[in-house]
Scaffold this motif. Structure first.
Motif, short mmCIF file in Angstrom:
data_model
loop_
_atom_site.label_atom_id
_atom_site.label_comp_id
_atom_site.label_asym_id
_atom_site.label_seq_id
_atom_site.Cartn_x
_atom_site.Cartn_y
_atom_site.Cartn_z
N PHE A 184 -50.70 10.95 69.80
CA PHE A 184 -51.57 11.62 69.03
C PHE A 184 -52.08 13.15 69.30
O PHE A 184 -52.20 13.74 68.55
N SER A 185 -51.88 13.13 70.59
CA SER A 185 -52.34 14.50 71.23
C SER A 185 -51.17 15.20 71.97
O SER A 185 -50.78 14.45 72.92
N ALA A 211 -46.00 21.28 74.92
CA ALA A 211 -45.12 20.47 74.34
C ALA A 211 -44.32 21.12 73.19
O ALA A 211 -45.07 22.14 72.53
N GLU A 212 -43.13 21.08 72.96
CA GLU A 212 -42.42 21.82 71.74
C GLU A 212 -42.35 20.73 70.60
O GLU A 212 -42.26 19.75 70.79
N GLY A 213 -42.42 21.25 69.36
CA GLY A 213 -42.54 20.55 68.21
C GLY A 213 -43.58 19.77 67.76
O GLY A 213 -44.35 19.27 68.80
N PRO A 214 -44.00 19.24 66.65
CA PRO A 214 -45.14 18.52 66.41
C PRO A 214 -45.00 17.13 66.65
O PRO A 214 -43.96 16.51 66.70
N SER A 215 -46.25 16.45 67.02
CA SER A 215 -45.94 15.03 67.20
C SER A 215 -45.99 13.92 65.85
O SER A 215 -45.73 13.10 66.00
N GLN A 216 -46.12 14.98 64.76
CA GLN A 216 -46.18 14.01 63.59
C GLN A 216 -44.65 13.40 63.16
O GLN A 216 -44.88 12.29 62.79
N LEU A 276 -43.65 4.73 63.15
CA LEU A 276 -43.98 3.68 61.81
C LEU A 276 -43.00 3.06 61.42
O LEU A 276 -43.04 1.83 60.97
N GLU A 277 -41.87 3.90 61.09
CA GLU A 277 -40.78 3.46 60.41
C GLU A 277 -40.10 2.09 61.24
O GLU A 277 -39.40 1.25 60.63
N ASN A 278 -40.10 2.28 62.58
CA ASN A 278 -39.50 1.42 63.33
C ASN A 278 -40.46 0.19 64.18
O ASN A 278 -40.08 -0.38 65.00
N PHE A 279 -41.77 0.24 63.64
CA PHE A 279 -42.78 -0.45 64.43
C PHE A 279 -42.27 -2.10 64.23
O PHE A 279 -42.74 -2.52 65.13
N LYS A 280 -42.01 -2.52 63.25
CA LYS A 280 -41.45 -4.04 63.06
C LYS A 280 -40.43 -4.19 64.17
O LYS A 280 -40.51 -5.28 64.83
N ASN A 281 -39.46 -3.51 64.40
CA ASN A 281 -38.46 -3.59 65.60
C ASN A 281 -39.05 -3.61 66.80
O ASN A 281 -38.76 -4.22 67.88
N ASP A 283 -57.68 10.61 66.08
CA ASP A 283 -57.80 10.69 64.82
C ASP A 283 -57.53 9.37 63.98
O ASP A 283 -56.50 9.13 63.66
N GLU A 284 -58.74 8.78 63.48
CA GLU A 284 -58.64 7.36 62.89
C GLU A 284 -58.14 7.35 61.45
O GLU A 284 -58.06 6.36 61.01
N ARG A 285 -57.93 8.77 61.15
CA ARG A 285 -57.46 8.79 59.72
C ARG A 285 -56.05 8.46 59.63
O ARG A 285 -55.56 8.23 58.96
N LYS A 286 -55.36 8.77 60.93
CA LYS A 286 -53.69 8.49 60.81
C LYS A 286 -53.46 7.12 60.52
O LYS A 286 -54.17 6.18 61.10
N LYS A 287 -52.32 7.03 60.01
CA LYS A 287 -51.74 5.62 59.52
C LYS A 287 -51.29 4.90 60.83
O LYS A 287 -51.50 3.81 60.43
N LEU A 288 -50.73 5.81 61.50
CA LEU A 288 -50.23 5.15 62.69
C LEU A 288 -51.41 4.41 63.53
O LEU A 288 -51.12 3.42 64.00
N PHE A 289 -52.60 5.41 63.49
CA PHE A 289 -53.69 4.63 64.29
C PHE A 289 -54.23 3.02 63.53
O PHE A 289 -54.33 2.22 64.38
N LYS A 290 -54.25 3.22 62.09
CA LYS A 290 -54.60 2.08 61.72
C LYS A 290 -53.84 0.82 61.86
O LYS A 290 -54.23 -0.27 62.03
#
Length: 324
Positions: A69-70, A75-80, A87-92, A109-116
């Motif tokens: 998240f932070s 660091a290079e490139g966004p963490s997004q 998220l796409e590979n979460f089930k695996n 940031d609790e608004r993030k989908k990954l956080f939820k």
């Protein structure tokens, strides 16, 4: 299995991580399958490749994944993008037998989908700042680990000096315990004067600026500095204790100056740290000894009024500054 550890209290979150790693090492002796991955410095594919490599020791891997998240400054490139692919590979990832710890040193940031998703679907633990009785209980346990005891009034002063910064509090507890053990066949009881001697208040330097503004009769600046602390969440009673600490030092130094003692003698006889003496000495010229006594009496009364609920703490601070 996925663990999610995060929270504002970086001291306890770090200790929790260390506890899990220690437990892992006790079972998996080689330690070769303990891997640290910084999501801010790598892409998801590199992270995921750790699970495709078969261990020659047939051990479960422990992957500590930081900065999802932070990102660190370099660091290079966004963490997004990393978050989206996670998220796409979460089930695996959930099905993998290895252990993944998603670790954040700070609030998230609790608004993030990954956080939820992590909050709902993983073994999640949030380490928030401790306050009140929880903070006292933590400090008591730390003293017990050090085989030392502390007087209640000394404990109150220590917590006023450190707040809920457990990094500083743990360091001060170790320092006080070591100091009290020296020369004692049995651990000594830590007293208020020990805390005053050895512990530097966290807000001491900032509060000293407020005292300077009060000494220069710059009430606008003094009000501004105080309210910045309050806006940042600092407790009004805590701020008052810091002001009391500074004026107590001024009284000690001023009384010695009134006796026309040389600076070196003042420094030695005050019992204060040389750095504190140096800062306080020049400011004494802004007050008479009687003025300092009256101000200290007002601080004492303000403290009593707050603790007995007679007046709002923030209003008390404003009145104190206006009357100096």
């Amino acid at each position: 299995m996925i663990y999610f550890i995060y929270g504002e209290d970086s001291y306890r979150s770090k200790k929790k991580l260390e506890e899990i790693i220690l437990g892992y090492k006790k079972v998996h002796k080689s330690g070769l399958n303990l891997v640290y991955v910084d999501a801010g410095k790598t892409d998801f594919n590199d992270f995921y490749s750790n699970f495709k490599i078969t261990s020659m020791f047939a051990e479960k891997k422990l992957i500590v994944l930081k900065n999802v998240f932070s990102r660190p400054e370099r660091a290079e490139g966004p963490s997004q993008k990393f978050q989206e692919e996670f998220l796409e590979n979460f089930k695996n990832l959930e099905k993998i037998e290895d252990i993944i710890i998603v670790f954040e040193y700070d609030a998230v940031d609790e608004r993030k989908k990954l956080f939820k998703i992590l909050k709902k679907e993983t073994k999640c633990q949030e380490l928030s700042f401790l306050f009140g009785l929880s903070l006292k209980k933590w400090a008591k346990e730390e003293f017990e680990k050090n085989k030392t005891k502390i007087n209640p009034d000394a404990e109150d002063l220590l917590l006023a000096f450190t707040g809920n910064d457990l990094w500083q509090l743990a360091n001060e507890i170790n320092k006080l315990s070591n100091y009290k053990r020296e020369g004692y066949s049995l651990p000594g009881l830590i007293k208020k004067e020990d805390v005053e001697l050895l512990v530097r208040p966290k807000l001491e330097n900032d509060i000293f600026k407020t005292i300077e503004a009060m000494a220069q009769k710059n009430k606008k600046e003094a009000f501004s500095l105080l309210h910045k602390h309050i806006e940042n969440g600092d407790n009004a009673l805590y701020l008052l204790s810091m002001i009391a600490y500074q004026f107590k030092n001024l009284l000690i130094i001023k009384e010695l100056i009134e006796k026309r003692l040389p600076y070196a003698v003042v420094s030695k006889n005050s019992g204060l740290h040389p750095f504190v003496v140096k800062k306080t000495y020049y400011l004494c010229g802004q007050f008479s000894f009687n003025e300092l006594k009256k101000i200290y009496q007002k601080i004492f009364q303000a403290d009593l009024d707050i603790k007995t609920g007679k007046i709002d703490p923030e209003l008390t601070l404003d009145l104190l500054v206006s009357e100096v």
